[in-house]
Design an enzyme around this catalytic site. Sequence first.
Site, PDB file in Angstrom:
ATOM      1  N   SER A 141      39.159  43.428  43.392  1.00  0.00           N
ATOM      2  CA  SER A 141      39.126  43.448  44.855  1.00  0.00           C
ATOM      3  C   SER A 141      40.027  44.553  45.380  1.00  0.00           C
ATOM      4  CB  SER A 141      39.597  42.112  45.431  1.00  0.00           C
ATOM      5  OG  SER A 141      39.741  42.206  46.845  1.00  0.00           O
ATOM      6  N   TYR A 154      45.724  34.991  45.481  1.00  0.00           N
ATOM      7  CA  TYR A 154      44.452  35.685  45.242  1.00  0.00           C
ATOM      8  C   TYR A 154      44.694  37.122  44.788  1.00  0.00           C
ATOM      9  CZ  TYR A 154      39.922  37.863  46.027  1.00  0.00           C
ATOM     10  OH  TYR A 154      38.757  38.567  45.857  1.00  0.00           O
TER      11      TYR A 154
END
Length: 248
Positions: A141, A154
């Site tokens: 990401s 995350y």
Amino acid sequence: MSKLNGKVALVTGASKGIGAGIARRLASDGAKVIVNYASSAHEADRVVGEIEGAGGTAVAVRADVRSKTEVDALIQTAVDHFGRLDVVVNNAGIYQFAKIEDTTEDLYRQQFDLNVLGSLLVTAAAVPFLGEAGSIINVSSFVTRILPTQSAIYSGTKGAIDAITGVLSRELGPRGIRVNAVNPGLIETDGTHANGVMGSEFQAWNEQQTPLGRIGQVTDIASIVSFLASDDAGWVTGEHIIGSGGMR
Ligand code: NAP
């Protein structure tokens, strides 16, 4: 001849979102595709139906990638079904933002077990079957570059994926296996709709900050993955391609 003709590709978490987009694209580029899912059998069957309707080849296989037993069975099923395995896309993942004070063991385990352990288990089980010109693509990401607040867990999972990608590119390079990551920016998916990101201030902020002036679609990421899966990327390993419309 399509660029992935003759290759067999496993895409984890391919019943929805980015994974479904990757599965559709790899199949349209000629690969035979294993559409992995954990609970959404109907959605996985729909992805397979779309691929077959377009003239491609795919099969849906259920496995929770957090379980070594289920992952080993997934890889064996893939090899038994198509006779080989060339491409592994570690896409299955979740994102749950929270203030650091709201950290819980559950938030940690849910995200690290799926995003990190799942990718490690799938890669470990697949490597013995990957021949020369094998390609592993990890879906990371852009959070590892833009470091959004309230994303410590995350972003931590995806930082681990970035590091694992580099380590495995060195470890598996001598066997001819390439390992790369794609780091998407914000993408419109089932997941970002379900968790309320779509339509939120975070979406608006992303659009403002993105040079290309919009958030991404699954096709934007699928085309990068198709390149990394193909022999066109035969000299590319250990790389992290940020697919974010220029936002970084
Ligand atoms: P999504 O729409 O929520 O889809 C998640 C997929 O993962 C589903 O197919 C789901 O299948 C599968 N999955 C969940 N738990 C699983 C498990 N235990 N075993 C196997 N599969 C499992 O997610 P997405 O937005 O497309 O995100 C996909 C990946 O891209 C994730 O790694 C995410 O971190 C990354 N990413 C997303 C964005 C974004 O903006 N969307 C940005 C950067 C990175 P079932 O429904 O069958 O459980």
